[in-house]
Design a protein around this motif. Structure first.
Motif, PDB file in Angstrom:
ATOM      1  N   ALA A  37       6.007 -15.600  -9.662  1.00 54.93           N
ATOM      2  CA  ALA A  37       6.483 -14.451  -8.886  1.00 54.93           C
ATOM      3  C   ALA A  37       6.268 -13.192  -9.718  1.00 54.93           C
ATOM      4  O   ALA A  37       6.302 -13.233 -10.953  1.00 54.93           O
ATOM      5  CB  ALA A  37       7.958 -14.604  -8.537  1.00 54.93           C
ATOM      6  N   PHE A  38       6.029 -12.088  -9.045  1.00 52.19           N
ATOM      7  CA  PHE A  38       5.847 -10.823  -9.760  1.00 52.19           C
ATOM      8  C   PHE A  38       6.348  -9.697  -8.877  1.00 52.19           C
ATOM      9  O   PHE A  38       6.598  -9.863  -7.677  1.00 52.19           O
ATOM     10  CB  PHE A  38       4.379 -10.607 -10.141  1.00 52.19           C
ATOM     11  N   GLY A  39       6.492  -8.541  -9.475  1.00 55.09           N
ATOM     12  CA  GLY A  39       6.933  -7.405  -8.685  1.00 55.09           C
ATOM     13  C   GLY A  39       7.042  -6.153  -9.518  1.00 55.09           C
ATOM     14  O   GLY A  39       6.833  -6.166 -10.741  1.00 55.09           O
ATOM     15  N   CYS A  40       7.363  -5.075  -8.850  1.00 55.81           N
ATOM     16  CA  CYS A  40       7.521  -3.772  -9.489  1.00 55.81           C
ATOM     17  C   CYS A  40       8.948  -3.303  -9.241  1.00 55.81           C
ATOM     18  O   CYS A  40       9.385  -3.180  -8.083  1.00 55.81           O
ATOM     19  CB  CYS A  40       6.510  -2.781  -8.916  1.00 55.81           C
ATOM     20  N   ASP A  41       9.682  -3.087 -10.303  1.00 57.87           N
ATOM     21  CA  ASP A  41      11.081  -2.686 -10.215  1.00 57.87           C
ATOM     22  C   ASP A  41      11.229  -1.324 -10.874  1.00 57.87           C
ATOM     23  O   ASP A  41      11.415  -1.223 -12.080  1.00 57.87           O
ATOM     24  CB  ASP A  41      11.962  -3.734 -10.894  1.00 57.87           C
ATOM     25  N   GLY A  42      11.107  -0.282 -10.087  1.00 54.67           N
ATOM     26  CA  GLY A  42      11.143   1.058 -10.658  1.00 54.67           C
ATOM     27  C   GLY A  42       9.910   1.318 -11.489  1.00 54.67           C
ATOM     28  O   GLY A  42       8.784   1.213 -11.008  1.00 54.67           O
ATOM     29  N   ALA A  43      10.100   1.614 -12.786  1.00 58.93           N
ATOM     30  CA  ALA A  43       8.966   1.906 -13.665  1.00 58.93           C
ATOM     31  C   ALA A  43       8.421   0.662 -14.342  1.00 58.93           C
ATOM     32  O   ALA A  43       7.445   0.743 -15.075  1.00 58.93           O
ATOM     33  CB  ALA A  43       9.397   2.918 -14.732  1.00 58.93           C
ATOM     34  N   SER A  44       9.047  -0.502 -14.106  1.00 63.57           N
ATOM     35  CA  SER A  44       8.656  -1.726 -14.806  1.00 63.57           C
ATOM     36  C   SER A  44       7.966  -2.697 -13.862  1.00 63.57           C
ATOM     37  O   SER A  44       8.283  -2.777 -12.683  1.00 63.57           O
ATOM     38  CB  SER A  44       9.891  -2.405 -15.415  1.00 63.57           C
ATOM     39  N   VAL A  45       7.018  -3.450 -14.421  1.00 68.38           N
ATOM     40  CA  VAL A  45       6.374  -4.553 -13.712  1.00 68.38           C
ATOM     41  C   VAL A  45       6.785  -5.843 -14.409  1.00 68.38           C
ATOM     42  O   VAL A  45       6.757  -5.928 -15.636  1.00 68.38           O
ATOM     43  CB  VAL A  45       4.846  -4.397 -13.710  1.00 68.38           C
ATOM     44  N   TRP A  46       7.175  -6.835 -13.620  1.00 61.24           N
ATOM     45  CA  TRP A  46       7.685  -8.074 -14.193  1.00 61.24           C
ATOM     46  C   TRP A  46       6.969  -9.269 -13.586  1.00 61.24           C
ATOM     47  O   TRP A  46       6.376  -9.188 -12.508  1.00 61.24           O
ATOM     48  CB  TRP A  46       9.191  -8.212 -13.952  1.00 61.24           C
ATOM     49  N   VAL A  47       7.022 -10.386 -14.319  1.00 62.68           N
ATOM     50  CA  VAL A  47       6.543 -11.672 -13.810  1.00 62.68           C
ATOM     51  C   VAL A  47       7.612 -12.716 -14.088  1.00 62.68           C
ATOM     52  O   VAL A  47       8.429 -12.558 -15.004  1.00 62.68           O
ATOM     53  CB  VAL A  47       5.204 -12.088 -14.455  1.00 62.68           C
ATOM     54  N   MET A  48       7.607 -13.806 -13.305  1.00 61.55           N
ATOM     55  CA  MET A  48       8.585 -14.877 -13.488  1.00 61.55           C
ATOM     56  C   MET A  48       7.944 -16.210 -13.106  1.00 61.55           C
ATOM     57  O   MET A  48       7.456 -16.374 -11.982  1.00 61.55           O
ATOM     58  CB  MET A  48       9.823 -14.631 -12.624  1.00 61.55           C
ATOM     59  N   ASP A  49       7.912 -17.131 -14.053  1.00 61.55           N
ATOM     60  CA  ASP A  49       7.370 -18.454 -13.785  1.00 61.55           C
ATOM     61  C   ASP A  49       8.317 -19.217 -12.862  1.00 61.55           C
ATOM     62  O   ASP A  49       9.544 -19.197 -13.046  1.00 61.55           O
ATOM     63  CB  ASP A  49       7.192 -19.227 -15.100  1.00 61.55           C
ATOM     64  N   LEU A  50       7.755 -19.896 -11.856  1.00 59.77           N
ATOM     65  CA  LEU A  50       8.556 -20.602 -10.863  1.00 59.77           C
ATOM     66  C   LEU A  50       8.514 -22.113 -11.095  1.00 59.77           C
ATOM     67  O   LEU A  50       8.104 -22.884 -10.236  1.00 59.77           O
ATOM     68  CB  LEU A  50       8.057 -20.263  -9.451  1.00 59.77           C
ATOM     69  N   ASP A  51       8.910 -22.529 -12.309  1.00 58.03           N
ATOM     70  CA  ASP A  51       8.924 -23.952 -12.675  1.00 58.03           C
ATOM     71  C   ASP A  51       7.557 -24.589 -12.456  1.00 58.03           C
ATOM     72  O   ASP A  51       7.447 -25.706 -11.936  1.00 58.03           O
ATOM     73  CB  ASP A  51       9.984 -24.710 -11.874  1.00 58.03           C
ATOM     74  N   HIS A  86       0.820  -1.206   0.000  1.00 58.02           N
ATOM     75  CA  HIS A  86       0.000   0.000   0.000  1.00 58.02           C
ATOM     76  C   HIS A  86       0.857   1.259   0.000  1.00 58.02           C
ATOM     77  O   HIS A  86       0.360   2.354   0.241  1.00 58.02           O
ATOM     78  CB  HIS A  86      -0.899   0.019   1.244  1.00 58.02           C
ATOM     79  N   ALA A  87       2.160   1.123  -0.256  1.00 67.10           N
ATOM     80  CA  ALA A  87       3.054   2.274  -0.217  1.00 67.10           C
ATOM     81  C   ALA A  87       2.718   3.252  -1.336  1.00 67.10           C
ATOM     82  O   ALA A  87       2.033   2.936  -2.303  1.00 67.10           O
ATOM     83  CB  ALA A  87       4.505   1.799  -0.361  1.00 67.10           C
ATOM     84  N   ALA A  88       3.241   4.466  -1.207  1.00 65.72           N
ATOM     85  CA  ALA A  88       2.970   5.505  -2.203  1.00 65.72           C
ATOM     86  C   ALA A  88       3.544   5.107  -3.546  1.00 65.72           C
ATOM     87  O   ALA A  88       4.575   4.438  -3.622  1.00 65.72           O
ATOM     88  CB  ALA A  88       3.587   6.827  -1.747  1.00 65.72           C
ATOM     89  N   PRO A  89       2.879   5.465  -4.654  1.00 63.70           N
ATOM     90  CA  PRO A  89       3.378   5.115  -5.977  1.00 63.70           C
ATOM     91  C   PRO A  89       4.679   5.833  -6.300  1.00 63.70           C
ATOM     92  O   PRO A  89       5.027   6.840  -5.693  1.00 63.70           O
ATOM     93  CB  PRO A  89       2.238   5.572  -6.910  1.00 63.70           C
ATOM     94  N   GLU A  90       5.399   5.270  -7.284  1.00 59.22           N
ATOM     95  CA  GLU A  90       6.658   5.854  -7.686  1.00 59.22           C
ATOM     96  C   GLU A  90       6.445   7.222  -8.333  1.00 59.22           C
ATOM     97  O   GLU A  90       5.450   7.473  -9.006  1.00 59.22           O
ATOM     98  CB  GLU A  90       7.374   4.922  -8.687  1.00 59.22           C
ATOM     99  N   ASN A  91       7.437   8.097  -8.134  1.00 57.83           N
ATOM    100  CA  ASN A  91       7.380   9.453  -8.685  1.00 57.83           C
ATOM    101  C   ASN A  91       8.499   9.588  -9.703  1.00 57.83           C
ATOM    102  O   ASN A  91       9.674   9.455  -9.351  1.00 57.83           O
ATOM    103  CB  ASN A  91       7.543  10.484  -7.563  1.00 57.83           C
ATOM    104  N   PHE A  92       8.145   9.826 -10.967  1.00 57.80           N
ATOM    105  CA  PHE A  92       9.134   9.959 -12.027  1.00 57.80           C
ATOM    106  C   PHE A  92       8.991  11.335 -12.679  1.00 57.80           C
ATOM    107  O   PHE A  92       8.143  11.551 -13.548  1.00 57.80           O
ATOM    108  CB  PHE A  92       8.949   8.864 -13.092  1.00 57.80           C
ATOM    109  N   GLY A  93       9.845  12.267 -12.212  1.00 56.16           N
ATOM    110  CA  GLY A  93       9.869  13.587 -12.836  1.00 56.16           C
ATOM    111  C   GLY A  93       8.544  14.305 -12.790  1.00 56.16           C
ATOM    112  O   GLY A  93       8.131  14.892 -13.798  1.00 56.16           O
ATOM    113  N   GLY A  94       7.867  14.263 -11.675  1.00 60.23           N
ATOM    114  CA  GLY A  94       6.603  14.959 -11.550  1.00 60.23           C
ATOM    115  C   GLY A  94       5.408  14.166 -12.024  1.00 60.23           C
ATOM    116  O   GLY A  94       4.275  14.629 -11.925  1.00 60.23           O
ATOM    117  N   VAL A  95       5.632  12.957 -12.548  1.00 57.48           N
ATOM    118  CA  VAL A  95       4.546  12.097 -13.004  1.00 57.48           C
ATOM    119  C   VAL A  95       4.452  10.886 -12.086  1.00 57.48           C
ATOM    120  O   VAL A  95       5.449  10.204 -11.848  1.00 57.48           O
ATOM    121  CB  VAL A  95       4.760  11.638 -14.466  1.00 57.48           C
TER     122      VAL A  95
END
Length: 346
Positions: free
Chosen positions: A285-299, A223-232
């Motif tokens: 598995a999934f997550g948010c890494d900076g401006a990107s959202v990724w997924v990863m299959d766990l076998d 629930h943390a605050a969203p990322e801030n990228f140059g005023g956006v």
């Protein structure tokens, strides 16, 4: 082994089942019955002409109606066969036609060639069309008719096997075929007791829960605050197939009963209900890494597929992060979710 034999052998391995001759003949009869129904107005006009003995506009109008109906029916047949490999008769019998080699729908060119040959067979009334339609009886193994061989297609029964026009199911079947060492027991209900087997419905710490059975747990920053990228401000969320909506945290896991990885214990655990048991316990598995959202299959046992805009589902490699774009759909087991991004000025 030639291309045709190799394709048909692979189709059986993937779970496709050749349509038997009886179902194919019934599908032909249904298609013919629809065509005969379109000729009914012209037949009525002919009767009117013979009874009256004089030419009038009524027979001509009825003949025109039949011609229009036949034209519409021909367009519908071409469209259905070329795009989905079916027709009214095939749909009623739950049959599908597919290309040899690619398993895709036949396509317009192949359908037109087969249709032209079928029309030319009427130069030998009754016998010509009957031979073409009944020729599936001559192929005892695959039940391919002469028209199938001309168009380089084959027909399968989707009631008892895989539907090749279902790109997601085909992608999953090809994934499973590439992993012969998989544990097939995961698809069977457990006969063990609660004392010696894990329960699918685990008890997780109380967190927000949706009607889909999605449970959040052990994650302090989702629930943390969203990322801030140059005023956006850029926000990302997963929209699940049942209407549930989950903001994407820094890390998370999806499965029937996901378990936290390692000692961090800060993943958002999303337990999805999956009656078909196609979802692994800790599937993705999934997550948010900076401006990107990724997924990863766990076998996972059945793999993970992604559908991009205007594209077909494709399998992703295990233990490899794949970045998602806005609108991409991720398929896990019998469930799916879409990634949505929203950017707003600060």
């Amino acid at each position: 082994m030639d291309v045709v034999a190799a394709t048909l052998a692979k189709s059986r391995t993937l779970g496709m089942r050749p349509a038997n001759a009886r179902l194919r003949i019934w599908s032909y009869l249904i298609d013919y019955a629809v065509a005969c129904a379109a000729l009914l107005p012209a037949a009525i006009g002919f009767v009117v002409f013979r009874v009256s003995g004089t030419f009038s506009m009524v027979p001509a109008a009825l003949s025109g109606i039949s011609a229009l109906l036949l034209l519409v029916y021909a367009v519908v047949l071409l469209s259905m066969n070329s795009r989905k490999g079916n027709s009214p008769g095939k749909s009623a019998m739950r049959l599908r036609a597919a290309q040899v080699g690619t398993f895709r729908a036949p396509g317009l060119a192949r359908v037109l060639v087969a249709g032209l040959v079928f029309l030319l067979s009427h130069l030998v009334p009754v016998i010509g069309p009957a031979l073409l339609l009944l020729s599936c009886l001559f192929d005892k193994e695959h039940h391919r008719s002469w028209l199938d061989k001309i168009a380089q297609t084959f027909v399968v029964d989707v009631r008892n096997g895989l539907d090749p026009t279902n790109s997601r199911a085909l992608a999953r079947a090809e994934y499973l075929l590439s992993r012969p060492e998989r544990d097939v027991s995961e698809h069977l209900p457990s006969l063990g007791t609660a004392e010696d087997a894990e329960l699918d419905e685990v008890v997780l710490p109380s967190r927000p829960r949706s009607t889909a059975g999605i449970i959040g747990a052990q994650n302090s920053d989702w629930h943390a605050a969203p990322e801030n990228f140059g005023g956006v401000i850029r926000r990302a969320a997963f929209a699940f197939d049942d209407g549930s909506y989950i903001p994407v945290p820094e890390s998370g896991l999806i499965g029937r009963a996901p378990q936290a990885q390692g000692s961090a214990g800060n993943e958002l655990l999303i337990a999805l209900k999956d009656p078909q048991r196609l979802l692994s316990k800790t599937h993705l598995a999934f997550g948010c890494d900076g401006a990107s959202v990724w997924v990863m299959d766990l076998d996972s046992g059945n793999g993970t597929q992604i559908t991009v805009a205007s594209g077909a589902p494709y399998n992703i490699s295990s233990r490899t992060r794949v970045n998602l774009n806005d609108g991409d759909i991720v398929h896990v087991g019998s469930r799916s979710f879409r990634i949505a991004f929203q950017e707003t000025d600060q």
